[in-house]
Structures are given as C-alpha cells and as structure tokens.
Design a protein around this motif. Structure first.
Motif: not given
Length: 92
Positions: A81-92
């Motif tokens: 699931r894309p929403e579980d990817s570390p990519t979605f956890r990156v904060k800018y």
C-alpha cells in the motif's frame, strides 16, 4: 418470495422454470459473459479480499490449495500500500 434466485430462461424437457440453475450454468451464463471474469480472476479476488480482511495467510494457502506459501503471498497486497511506504513519512 420463495424459489431460486437464478432460474433458466427455458427448460426444453419439462417446460417449467421452477428449478434453480446449476452453479456451473450461473458462471457460464451470467458471470463470464457479463463480467468478463475467468475462474482465476475470481480466485485471485477472493484471496486478496480475504487477506485484506485479516485472514491468516496459512489458511488462505490451504483454501487455495497452494503447495508453497510464496504463491499465496502473490495475492497479499497489504505490504504494497503506497500510504505505508517510507516515502509518505518524509516531512519537508
């Protein structure tokens, strides 16, 4: 209402429509032509759905008759699931 849900369109032997359609007839007369689904598609959907609803993967493996659990893991989409990817956890 009493009686079968799926009835034949015609019955050449008796002329009555009180009998239910055979399960194979339901697949060949209704599911396949209208949904365009094959048996494998239905199995894959059922397996994926069971796994998404917290079914035990070993039980799904047994249900599908897979000799190796890695075959059953092909239907397990919970980890992709894309929403579980570390990519979605990156904060800018």
């Amino acid at each position: 209402m009493n009686g079968p849900l799926f009835r034949p369109l015609r019955n050449n032997r008796t002329g009555t429509l009180n009998k239910h359609l055979h399960p194979d007839s339901i697949y060949h007369a209704i599911v396949k032509p209208y949904a365009g689904l094959g048996v494998h598609s239905l199995r894959a959907t059922a397996a994926t759905n069971a796994l998404e609803h917290e079914a035990d993967i070993a039980k799904v493996q047994q249900w599908l008759g897979h000799a190796n659990i890695s075959t059953t893991r092909l239907y397990d989409r919970r980890k992709s699931r894309p929403e579980d990817s570390p990519t979605f956890r990156v904060k800018y």
